[in-house]
Design a protein around this motif. Structure first.
Motif, PDB file in Angstrom:
ATOM      1  N   ILE A   1      13.830  60.921 -10.774  1.00 35.43           N
ATOM      2  CA  ILE A   1      14.225  61.027  -9.805  1.00 35.43           C
ATOM      3  C   ILE A   1      15.197  61.823  -9.682  1.00 35.43           C
ATOM      4  CG2 ILE A   1      14.572  59.356  -7.473  1.00 35.43           C
ATOM      5  CD1 ILE A   1      12.396  57.645  -8.156  1.00 35.43           C
TER       6      ILE A   1
ATOM      7  N   GLY B   1       9.513  59.021 -11.508  1.00 35.53           N
ATOM      8  CA  GLY B   1       8.893  58.951 -10.399  1.00 35.53           C
ATOM      9  C   GLY B   1       7.795  58.024  -9.997  1.00 35.53           C
TER      10      GLY B   1
ATOM     11  N   GLN C   1      10.572  50.498  -7.397  1.00 37.87           N
ATOM     12  CA  GLN C   1       9.602  51.235  -6.353  1.00 37.87           C
ATOM     13  C   GLN C   1       9.984  51.260  -5.142  1.00 37.87           C
ATOM     14  OE1 GLN C   1       5.833  50.921  -6.772  1.00 37.87           O
ATOM     15  NE2 GLN C   1       5.420  52.823  -5.674  1.00 37.87           N
TER      16      GLN C   1
ATOM     17  N   TYR D   1      13.054  53.716  -3.996  1.00 36.79           N
ATOM     18  CA  TYR D   1      12.713  55.208  -3.524  1.00 36.79           C
ATOM     19  C   TYR D   1      11.726  55.228  -3.206  1.00 36.79           C
ATOM     20  CZ  TYR D   1      15.761  55.408  -7.852  1.00 36.79           C
ATOM     21  OH  TYR D   1      17.355  55.102  -8.788  1.00 36.79           O
ATOM     22  N   PRO D   2      12.016  55.522  -1.546  1.00 38.18           N
ATOM     23  CA  PRO D   2      10.863  55.584  -0.837  1.00 38.18           C
ATOM     24  C   PRO D   2      10.237  56.773  -1.342  1.00 38.18           C
ATOM     25  CG  PRO D   2      12.743  54.700   0.425  1.00 38.18           C
ATOM     26  CD  PRO D   2      12.723  54.587  -1.376  1.00 38.18           C
ATOM     27  N   GLN D   3       8.927  56.689  -0.790  1.00 42.38           N
ATOM     28  CA  GLN D   3       8.075  58.546  -1.334  1.00 42.38           C
ATOM     29  C   GLN D   3       7.852  59.083  -0.094  1.00 42.38           C
ATOM     30  OE1 GLN D   3       4.972  57.963  -4.165  1.00 42.38           O
ATOM     31  NE2 GLN D   3       6.314  56.629  -5.176  1.00 42.38           N
TER      32      GLN D   3
END
Length: 66
Positions: free
Chosen positions: A23, A30, A61, A64-66
């Motif tokens: 990331i 990621g 996780q 770090y929203p996707q």
């Protein structure tokens, strides 16, 4: 079951989900959300240490929203 949907037992052998990419601006993968240090140490760790890392990766996780 695909490699991206592993059982707990499979994750303890290898948490890698084969979507490896750092990331941007971090040392976090990621795909599995482990740090590069955690990835490097994985093979040397016992089951309890691996479980702790998996728990941390799950929490990480959310950062770090996707």
């Amino acid at each position: 079951m695909t490699k991206w949907h592993k059982t707990e037992e499979q994750k303890l052998v290898s948490a890698c989900v084969h979507i490896c990419n750092l990331i941007e601006g971090s040392k976090v993968c990621g795909g599995c959300f482990r740090t590069t240090d955690e990835i490097a140490a994985w093979r040397k760790l016992d089951v309890e240490a691996r479980r702790a890392i998996l728990q941390q990766a799950e929490l990480r996780q959310q950062d770090y929203p996707q």
